[in-house]
Scaffold this active site. Sequence first.
Site, PDB file in Angstrom:
ATOM      1  N   GLU A  56     -13.192 -16.973   1.795  1.00  0.00           N
ATOM      2  CA  GLU A  56     -12.975 -16.556   3.183  1.00  0.00           C
ATOM      3  C   GLU A  56     -14.186 -15.790   3.698  1.00  0.00           C
ATOM      4  O   GLU A  56     -14.898 -16.237   4.580  1.00  0.00           O
ATOM      5  CB  GLU A  56     -11.758 -15.634   3.263  1.00  0.00           C
ATOM      6  CG  GLU A  56     -10.442 -16.334   3.292  1.00  0.00           C
ATOM      7  CD  GLU A  56      -9.305 -15.326   3.255  1.00  0.00           C
ATOM      8  OE1 GLU A  56      -8.181 -15.746   2.974  1.00  0.00           O
ATOM      9  OE2 GLU A  56      -9.538 -14.130   3.489  1.00  0.00           O
ATOM     10  N   ASN A  89      -1.891  -4.098   4.061  1.00  0.00           N
ATOM     11  CA  ASN A  89      -2.659  -4.977   4.952  1.00  0.00           C
ATOM     12  C   ASN A  89      -1.890  -6.261   5.276  1.00  0.00           C
ATOM     13  O   ASN A  89      -1.565  -6.526   6.422  1.00  0.00           O
ATOM     14  CB  ASN A  89      -4.001  -5.349   4.309  1.00  0.00           C
ATOM     15  CG  ASN A  89      -4.809  -4.119   3.926  1.00  0.00           C
ATOM     16  OD1 ASN A  89      -4.803  -3.119   4.635  1.00  0.00           O
ATOM     17  ND2 ASN A  89      -5.487  -4.181   2.798  1.00  0.00           N
TER      18      ASN A  89
HETATM   19  C1  LIG Z   1      -4.244  -5.142  -2.632  1.00  0.00           C
HETATM   20  C2  LIG Z   1      -5.251  -4.405  -1.785  1.00  0.00           C
HETATM   21  C3  LIG Z   1      -4.550  -3.489  -0.802  1.00  0.00           C
HETATM   22  C4  LIG Z   1      -6.156  -3.589  -2.721  1.00  0.00           C
HETATM   23  O1  LIG Z   1      -7.157  -3.010  -1.970  1.00  0.00           O
HETATM   24  P1  LIG Z   1      -8.392  -2.224  -2.656  1.00  0.00           P
HETATM   25  O2  LIG Z   1      -9.091  -1.537  -1.571  1.00  0.00           O
HETATM   26  O3  LIG Z   1      -9.148  -3.148  -3.505  1.00  0.00           O
HETATM   27  O4  LIG Z   1      -7.611  -1.275  -3.664  1.00  0.00           O
HETATM   28  P2  LIG Z   1      -7.612   0.271  -3.925  1.00  0.00           P
HETATM   29  O5  LIG Z   1      -7.516   0.403  -5.403  1.00  0.00           O
HETATM   30  O6  LIG Z   1      -8.700   0.959  -3.210  1.00  0.00           O
HETATM   31  O7  LIG Z   1      -6.206   0.698  -3.325  1.00  0.00           O
HETATM   32  C5  LIG Z   1      -5.965   0.827  -1.960  1.00  0.00           C
HETATM   33  C6  LIG Z   1      -4.955   1.934  -1.773  1.00  0.00           C
HETATM   34  O8  LIG Z   1      -3.717   1.587  -2.400  1.00  0.00           O
HETATM   35  C7  LIG Z   1      -3.323   2.578  -3.334  1.00  0.00           C
HETATM   36  N1  LIG Z   1      -2.676   1.907  -4.468  1.00  0.00           N
HETATM   37  C8  LIG Z   1      -3.276   1.132  -5.392  1.00  0.00           C
HETATM   38  N2  LIG Z   1      -2.366   0.712  -6.271  1.00  0.00           N
HETATM   39  C9  LIG Z   1      -1.180   1.210  -5.874  1.00  0.00           C
HETATM   40  C10 LIG Z   1       0.142   1.115  -6.388  1.00  0.00           C
HETATM   41  N3  LIG Z   1       0.402   0.401  -7.473  1.00  0.00           N
HETATM   42  N4  LIG Z   1       1.129   1.747  -5.742  1.00  0.00           N
HETATM   43  C11 LIG Z   1       0.873   2.476  -4.659  1.00  0.00           C
HETATM   44  N5  LIG Z   1      -0.351   2.607  -4.122  1.00  0.00           N
HETATM   45  C12 LIG Z   1      -1.376   1.977  -4.736  1.00  0.00           C
HETATM   46  C13 LIG Z   1      -4.617   3.238  -3.724  1.00  0.00           C
HETATM   47  O9  LIG Z   1      -4.378   4.532  -4.218  1.00  0.00           O
HETATM   48  C14 LIG Z   1      -5.354   3.250  -2.415  1.00  0.00           C
HETATM   49  O10 LIG Z   1      -4.785   4.265  -1.620  1.00  0.00           O
HETATM   50  P3  LIG Z   1      -5.656   5.089  -0.561  1.00  0.00           P
HETATM   51  O11 LIG Z   1      -6.037   4.070   0.483  1.00  0.00           O
HETATM   52  O12 LIG Z   1      -4.704   6.102  -0.096  1.00  0.00           O
HETATM   53  O13 LIG Z   1      -6.820   5.589  -1.353  1.00  0.00           O
HETATM   54  C15 LIG Z   1      -6.162  -5.422  -1.005  1.00  0.00           C
HETATM   55  O14 LIG Z   1      -6.899  -6.181  -1.891  1.00  0.00           O
HETATM   56  C16 LIG Z   1      -5.344  -6.339  -0.133  1.00  0.00           C
HETATM   57  O15 LIG Z   1      -4.962  -6.003   0.967  1.00  0.00           O
HETATM   58  N6  LIG Z   1      -5.018  -7.557  -0.630  1.00  0.00           N
HETATM   59  C17 LIG Z   1      -4.147  -8.517   0.007  1.00  0.00           C
HETATM   60  C18 LIG Z   1      -4.890  -9.511   0.842  1.00  0.00           C
HETATM   61  C19 LIG Z   1      -5.898 -10.253   0.078  1.00  0.00           C
HETATM   62  O16 LIG Z   1      -5.762 -10.463  -1.112  1.00  0.00           O
HETATM   63  N7  LIG Z   1      -6.953 -10.653   0.758  1.00  0.00           N
HETATM   64  C20 LIG Z   1      -8.062 -11.327   0.176  1.00  0.00           C
HETATM   65  C21 LIG Z   1      -7.723 -12.707  -0.216  1.00  0.00           C
HETATM   66  S1  LIG Z   1      -8.308 -13.847   0.788  1.00  0.00           S
END
Ligand SMILES: CC(C)(COP(=O)(O)OP(=O)(O)OC[C@H]1O[C@@H](n2cnc3c(N)ncnc32)[C@H](O)[C@@H]1OP(=O)(O)O)[C@@H](O)C(=O)NCCC(=O)NCCS
Lengths: 502, 502
Positions: free
Chosen positions: A289, A379
């Site tokens: 993407e 998200n």
């Molecule tokens: C899953 C997703 C949210 C992870 O994002 P990231 O920025 O890599 O992950 P992070 O480890 O920084 O975590 C983001 C937040 O979630 C929180 N978090 C992580 N694991 C958690 C869990 N198991 N339970 C609760 N909160 C959690 C982190 O503490 C962090 O919180 P903050 O924003 O308050 O600091 C992100 O990848 C996403 O939105 N994915 C779905 C869409 C997708 O996959 N898109 C790409 C494919 S085309």
Amino acid sequence: MLSQRLRNDALRQRIVSAEEACTWIEDGMTVGISGFTSAGDVKVVPSALVERVKKEGKPFKINLYTGASISAADGLMAEAGIINCRLPYQSDRRMRKAINRGEVHYLDQHLSHTAEMLRSGAIHTIDVALIEAIAITEEGHIIPSTSLGNSHIYAQQAQTIIVELNLAQNLALEGLHDIYDPGEQGHRLPIPLTSAGQRIGSTKIEIDIEKIKGIVITNRPDFTSEMTPPDAETEQMAEHLVQFLMEEVEQGHLPKHLEPLQSGVGSVANAVFYGFLKSDLTDLEVYSEVLQDSVFELIDAGKIKVASGCAFTLSPARYGQVMSNLDKYRDRIVLRPQEMSNNPGIIRRLGLIAINTALEVDIYGNVNSTHVMGTQMMNGIGGSGDFARNSRLTFFCTKSYAKDGKISSIVPMVSHVDHTEHDVDVVVTEQGLADLRGLAPRQRAEQIIEHCAHPDYRPQLRAYLEEASALGGHTPHVLEKALSWHVRFQQTGTMKDETTVH
Amino acid sequence: MLSQRLRNDALRQRIVSAEEACTWIEDGMTVGISGFTSAGDVKVVPSALVERVKKEGKPFKINLYTGASISAADGLMAEAGIINCRLPYQSDRRMRKAINRGEVHYLDQHLSHTAEMLRSGAIHTIDVALIEAIAITEEGHIIPSTSLGNSHIYAQQAQTIIVELNLAQNLALEGLHDIYDPGEQGHRLPIPLTSAGQRIGSTKIEIDIEKIKGIVITNRPDFTSEMTPPDAETEQMAEHLVQFLMEEVEQGHLPKHLEPLQSGVGSVANAVFYGFLKSDLTDLEVYSEVLQDSVFELIDAGKIKVASGCAFTLSPARYGQVMSNLDKYRDRIVLRPQEMSNNPGIIRRLGLIAINTALEVDIYGNVNSTHVMGTQMMNGIGGSGDFARNSRLTFFCTKSYAKDGKISSIVPMVSHVDHTEHDVDVVVTEQGLADLRGLAPRQRAEQIIEHCAHPDYRPQLRAYLEEASALGGHTPHVLEKALSWHVRFQQTGTMKDETTVH
Ligand SMILES: CC(C)(COP(=O)(O)OP(=O)(O)OC[C@H]1O[C@@H](n2cnc3c(N)ncnc32)[C@H](O)[C@@H]1OP(=O)(O)O)[C@@H](O)C(=O)NCCC(=O)NCCS
Ligand SMILES: CC(C)(COP(=O)(O)OP(=O)(O)OC[C@H]1O[C@@H](n2cnc3c(N)ncnc32)[C@H](O)[C@@H]1OP(=O)(O)O)[C@@H](O)C(=O)NCCC(=O)NCCS
């Protein structure tokens, strides 16, 4: 010179201010806008609209459709309370709050589905499309800027189009786009794409010139932000993952140049790609993407042959470097509509390697990527489902813990399911990697607990698995305890259970 | 005459007894067999194998791969304890028990995935393929019988092939099959199929004649069983569904002949198809897995133009009628490998209408089709995911209750997720129908509770939703209560909560 940007003189008559253009958007309308991440989103009409609505003080709500997340406009509009329905993806703090309060009806969709739903009438049709362009041709065709996303289907389906002609976007972007319209379901020919870099469509969004009601001239580069740099843990994940791929190559399960790579947005994905820099892999391809910084570094290093995406998602420094050297990347980059970048049939045909991120994973391999504690939208699922389901090899990465260890990202049962175990081949944390292919649920649980969970949580997970297995079942669970870790976190501030004997 | 069935004289040398053939299957091997439902499965070698292993009394286990469920052999082998790993689908009482005790490692797969996993080396390669045939050609190519399933990929990948040449299967089945091999991922051309009835492949499984080690002559028709006849409730579901489709046609969302239909196995699907009999729909097409009785009745009534599937799944009476009138159906029927009948790219290209069955659905539209009380495997996900994800319009049907009302099939949170809300457009019960397209989770919950839940459970569901919504979130839940209905059933024998004020 404006004539290079606006190649049909008659269209000059339609140049209007953002303030005027935004008055064409009426209460109750559905508006489809360009933008995929902060690349190529419209930059002035949304804020003008918010200003106007505030001034008028009348009830006003629209449905807002985008490519994926966009920059500030999402937050502005959410805060102003002017969004009824929002799709298919967002990542804005203020929008997220409005969604979680139930004020905005959020349709969290597979990114490849939106265009099909518009065609089949499953969602509101588009009244107004708002599209950023670098130029409009003699025929009135729109040349998009740094993303494609859903722009082409929104423009095609809209009653009325407003173009934001952005003089700050490099005109050399022309020719990078490849816009293919598959046509109506049931009347389609096979999509002819058979390799990541192939061009099969038009470089312009071809629409009826009469639909362009107004053209707003802007002059602002995309909003860019620094990428979270890899830390020790994302680097460990990347190492596990790259090592695994090398082993698959050695065993003859993957060719030396791998298969086209997809990776989600974020620091893990970037770290993995940086991992390839150090490897001796070459002739890599990307079919993804977003094209992030690391993709361009790998091109510069001669490791990536070609990269296909639907948006440039770059850091401030990299944005400048790429935009001023577009000719260097011209033969290596293709920008596609998201229904092509994320197309299930193509993903399967090309046999992608997909790398996405989870919030939490359960011991059986089900993945939650969207809902914190099962309820609060982060998200959205984005394209992760399109890729996870259809790729040849699907990875999900997550740190083994969150919130300083108070949350285990490996849990007995995920509090929300975005990807079922059928669509998850390999789970990666900083602790290690669990290859789940060919394993039944109980076998998967052992791999995930022993290789991916944080050592602090392993005894608790083993205790759960043991208790559940004694009850039996293909996927053993103790239903009254399956979500108890989340409940404990809500009640005590940690998932740690002091009663488990270590 | 055997020469019509065995068209290469040299192959006569390879005719062996089932008892001899089964000795070629060794401990630890992976065996791929033909059969999709009880159509076209191998009929004598599996039972000979079980006998032999019992007699030998030595440790012996194989991995068993099929098309989908098969008839008695699954139960026999499970009971004999000779299965290590089983994939991708089953529906046998004894096999299910062994799976739920954790004795058989069951890989519950999307039916379109198995062939890809074999090609990419993600699962054990096939040592022996056991394929039922109506004939073997001069070149040694296999002409399959009443199903295709995974036969072609198993034969292609196997070291050794044993053919069960079944004289009881009508030779007129020749020509009905259409075997297309997409080839290796990454080196594929687009699959040229653009309409449900189109033929794009070979009528034979083309393999190297030298791989055929033995031919066992059999003479048994497929095992057939009576279809559960529609009852008042499945008829109500069918009515809701057909009426909804007619409205979609009226509103111009669907053409008059609809789009190609897919339907799961079972009585609801059959009832829906009988519903079409009474409607004035014509020129229907079917693009599905199994072709059940109703498909042939609709062909006879001139309503179905063409039907594509990967197996005939017929009642005893209908089996006889169809098999003795194959010429009548010749131009209207195509049998394909399951990776074609269930191919994501084709399903999307053709824009199917998919009708499948759930065990339970939650108020947000997530579906559990496989795990009773979250743990006990019923059958498997089968092809439901291939269709639900990629179709133009996806229905899930279930009675609103089970076990005399002690279980509500509409629950706060499903105890296992097979299909996420992204892949579920419309939920149908005997109570009514909830059209979830374009709705956010809280809106979906209202539709499902008010239109699909049984009235006895509506007050409890409303109370849950209210309590959850007050806590907030995009998908509101009270985590400590989300699975409490299942726990209550386990503890008290009913999901009914006597404390909820009605
Ligand atoms: C899953 C997703 C949210 C992870 O994002 P990231 O920025 O890599 O992950 P992070 O480890 O920084 O975590 C983001 C937040 O979630 C929180 N978090 C992580 N694991 C958690 C869990 N198991 N339970 C609760 N909160 C959690 C982190 O503490 C962090 O919180 P903050 O924003 O308050 O600091 C992100 O990848 C996403 O939105 N994915 C779905 C869409 C997708 O996959 N898109 C790409 C494919 S085309
Ligand atoms: C979901 C599925 C099991 C339903 O089967 P069915 O025969 O139509 O449904 P029934 O209503 O007869 O229910 C089957 C059993 O489950 C029980 N059941 C139904 N709903 C239940 C629930 N919510 N909780 C617990 N048990 C339930 C029934 O009581 C019945 O039990 P019994 O066998 O002891 O009588 C079946 O459709 C299936 O296996 N689907 C998955 C695969 C698939 O979709 N394949 C086709 C697509 S290609």
